[in-house]
Every structure is written in C-alpha cells, then in structure tokens.
Scaffold this active site. Structure first.
Site, PDB file in Angstrom:
ATOM      1  CE1 TYR A 109       5.693  24.294  26.692  1.00 13.21           C
ATOM      2  CE2 TYR A 109       7.649  22.457  26.790  1.00 13.21           C
ATOM      3  CZ  TYR A 109       6.854  23.798  27.046  1.00 13.21           C
ATOM      4  OH  TYR A 109       7.355  24.584  28.302  1.00 13.21           O
ATOM      5  CD  GLU A 197       6.257  27.624  27.532  1.00 10.69           C
ATOM      6  OE1 GLU A 197       6.066  26.878  28.381  1.00 10.69           O
ATOM      7  OE2 GLU A 197       5.291  28.536  27.135  1.00 10.69           O
TER       8      GLU A 197
END
Ligand code: GDP
Ligand code: MN
Length: 404
Positions: A109, A197
């Site tokens: 992530y 992101e």
C-alpha cells in the site's frame, strides 16, 4: 475532485510510476478488441467508477480468454455498483478499463495525503497492501510506515529509499520502488492533489513492480490552474444535485432527509442541521449561500433545493454580518414567485438590517413562517414538514414537482 483509475494511472505514468498495459472500453466489442491489442492470455476487466472497494463488489473481473472479457464487459456496463464507499445508491459503470492480468507475489500500500496536524504532505505505506488502509490500520498496524515531507526541500531520494527499505522490498525492486514513491510525490505536488493512493502496488511473479490500482483526488480550489485535470471530471459519477450546485457556484452537499436548508456560513449550516435533527427531522442538504447573498443568488439556491424531490419543507437561516437581511428577504420574496415554492417555508433572519428584512417578509403577504432564533426555526420547520406530510397523505399521491 475525483477521477477514474485509468486517468490516475495515465497521469502517474508521466511521473515515472510503472503501470500495466491497458486500454479503455465503452462496449463489450471494444473490451475484447482491447484485450487482443494488449496481448497475453489473461486480462482483468475493471469497472471505472469513482469508488474503491470495487473488487469486493464484483467490479473487477479476471478473464482467461477474450470471450470472458466480452462477457465481463457485457455484465458490467450499465450496471449500478454498490461498494462500501458509494452509499446505497451506488454508481453506474459507463467505462471499463482492460488490463493485462499479472500473477502477484506481493501487494503493498502506498498513499500520500495532506496531514492537517503536521501541515505537511504525509506518506503512509504498508507491506500489507490489497486491503483498504482502515483495515490495514486495524489488523496490521505494525506494517505501517509513515513519513512527512519538509515543504522547503520537498521529498528527498534518501527519504524514499528509507521508506522502500522499511517496506521490505527486495534489492531488485528498490530502484523502481524509489522511482514510484518520488513519482507519486511529484504528481501530488505538481498537480495540486489532496490524495494519491496506489493500492495495491504489486510485485509480480516475475519480480516486476507495478501500480495495479491508483486513486487521486484534486483540490477543487486549485483546478482553475490545472486545465488538463479539470477536463477529467466525469459528472456521471457525481450526485446530480451537487453537480448542479457546483455549476452555479454554490457550496452544496446532498443528503437524504426532507428539510431543504438555505443558510449562510458553513458553521451555521452545520449547527442548523444539528438543530433539525434534534427537533426530529432530517436535512435534505447542506447549502451555504455564503456572504453577499444577492436576490439572484437566493433564487438560485431555492431552485436548487426545490429541484430535489426529497424536499418537503425549506428552512432559510441567515445570520447577516456581511449579508443584509433586507436583501435576503427581497431574495426570498422574489424566489417565492420565480421558483414556485410548493412546500412550507420557514425563515429566520438575524443581524444587519433585521427589522427591514422582517418587514419585507411580513408585508409580502406570502405564507412564510417566521422564526426568531435557531431552535425555533428548526422546530417550526420540522412541525411544518410533519403537518404538510400528513395533509399530503390525506390528499392522496402528490404530483411530481417540475424540475428547475
Ligand atoms: P478496488 O477493489 O476498487 O480497490 O480495485 P483494485 O484495482 O485494487 O482491484 C482489487 C483487487 O484485485 C486488487 O487488490 C488485486 O488483489 C486484484 N487484482 C487487480 N488487478 C490484478 C491483476 O492483474 N492480477 C491479479 N492476480 N489480481 C489483480
Ligand atoms: Mn485498490
């Protein structure tokens, strides 16, 4: 402003972030053509909606041949996808993105956000990618790596290397990981993003680093200087009430209650919504008409609130500092005539020229319910809505309101 995954990937690729081969499709035929164009033997067909959590909602389909690509596209196009982030109404899929499918060895992530506490751009990363960040924070908090960027110098290569090492990338991927982290940072800064992101940032079975999913959000107040970003806006993904409001320069958030709100100042709007709830009602919207509310602006606000089928009563709450109550009152009277107000209307005025404003309302002869303070205004609006709803029930089905 949000954009689609494929748009975010194209932007990030320009900053050196590695992405899989892919192509956009608007039809099953085009999706199958894209798959052939991309080559290989496995593809993912991905619903392009402004939401994450698509995988769990059935919006990401792994396909083993071009027939499967065709069928996946047929299944997804025009479908309303409800994810954990869309709310119960979901979002309709009008575009698909077809990508070569990869076998994944690891998923990371990588996120960039504005941290309001440190007033810095903050990097949040984890070696436990694939699941959303809230879930990572809950179940694998020890995997989280955080770093803030000093604005005077920007993100430094050593900082990106440190993050990459902490995440545990193999030596073969460190260079690409650093390039990806720095690329995301530069994209964030140069494009006036508020969020970038990549989830997952994957390592494939061949050891290649690839951004498999990307999400970026942009600062609306900076869009004027980012023409190539504002062009990426997709109104089909927005609440139509909010789109209409944005096009008219009003700050508006659509909600699911019955009391339409027209208020000046965001703080007063929040307080008014609380008071409506306390009085037993639910707000249909948040609308801040701001300072300098001219009669034209008040009329626009009325049209907007009335265009919402849910609205069964309207509460106008103005605390005039920069505004003038007499102007707002004139606006309300004009709007009453122009916008065909067919629901109970409660108006509370306070501040500059309040006496003049109240006199204008009283002399208008219109059935406007006046209130002296916020609590009274909320109670009267909720009471008026309940009375109106009861009468409507007695009258039988109401005709659909004309849209404005
Ligand atoms: P999201 O659910 O909206 O966040 O959509 P993603 O694009 O992140 O896709 C959901 C999940 O599908 C990812 O977390 C991956 O695990 C998986 N996925 C996406 N693309 C691929 C791919 O090319 N190969 C494989 N094996 N899995 C993929
Ligand atoms: Mn994802």
């Amino acid at each position: 402003m949000d954009i689609h995954e494929y748009q975010a990937k194209e932007l990030l690729a320009e900053f050196g972030v590695p992405i899989p081969k892919g192509g956009l499709a608007y039809s099953p035929e085009q999706a199958a053509y894209r798959a052939r164009e991309i080559g290989g033997s496995r593809w993912v067909v991905k619903a392009q909606i402004h939401s994450g959590g698509r995988g769990k909602a059935g919006g990401i389909k792994l396909c083993e041949d071009s027939h499967a690509v065709w069928r996946a596209a047929e299944d997804l196009l025009g479908k309303r996808l409800v994810t954990g982030q869309t709310g119960p109404r979901g979002k309709v899929v009008y575009r698909l993105y077809v990508e070569e499918a990869k076998t994944l060895a690891r998923e990371f992530y990588l996120g960039f956000v504005l941290d309001r506490v440190s007033e810095r751009i903050m990097v949040v990363a984890s070696s436990a990618g694939g699941m959303d960040i809230e879930e990572i924070a809950r179940s694998k908090p020890e995997s989280l790596v955080r770093a803030v960027v000093e604005p005077a110098v920007g993100m430094q290569a050593f900082q990106a290397r440190e993050i990459a090492f902490k995440l545990g990338f193999d030596s073969g991927q460190i260079t690409d990981a650093v390039k990806t982290i720095l690329g995301c940072y530069r994209a964030f800064r140069d494009l006036d993003a508020t969020m970038v992101e990549i989830n997952p940032l994957a390592v494939t079975s061949e050891g290649r680093l690839l951004a498999l999913d990307a999400k970026t959000t942009f600062d609306d107040t900076a869009l004027f200087r980012r023409a190539h970003i504002s062009e990426l806006r997709d109104k089909s993904q927005e609440d139509p009430r909010e789109t209409r409001a944005a096009d008219r320069g009003l700050a508006y958030v659509g909600l699911d209650g019955q009391i339409g709100c027209i208020i000046n100042g965001a703080g007063l709007a929040m307080a008014t919504m609380d008071m409506i709830k306390l009085a037993g009602g639910e707000p249909a919207n948040f609308l801040d008409i701001g300072g300098g509310a001219t009669p034209e602006r008040v009329t626009k606000a009325f049209n907007l609130v009335l265009s919402d089928e849910r609205v069964e009563a309207i509460l106008v709450n103005i605390f005039a500092g920069i505004n003038r109550c007499d102007w707002v009152a004139e606006g309300v009277v004009q709007a009453y005539h122009n916008a065909k107000v067919d629901v109970p209307l409660v108006v509370r005025l306070a501040g500059t020229n309040v006496e003049e404003g109240r006199a204008i309302l009283a002399q208008s002869g219109l059935p406007i319910i006046a209130a002296d303070n916020l609590a009274e205004a909320a109670e009267r609006a909720v009471a008026a809505w309940k009375r109106n709803a009861a009468e409507a029930l007695a009258r039988g089905p109401r005709q659909a309101r004309e849209s404005h």
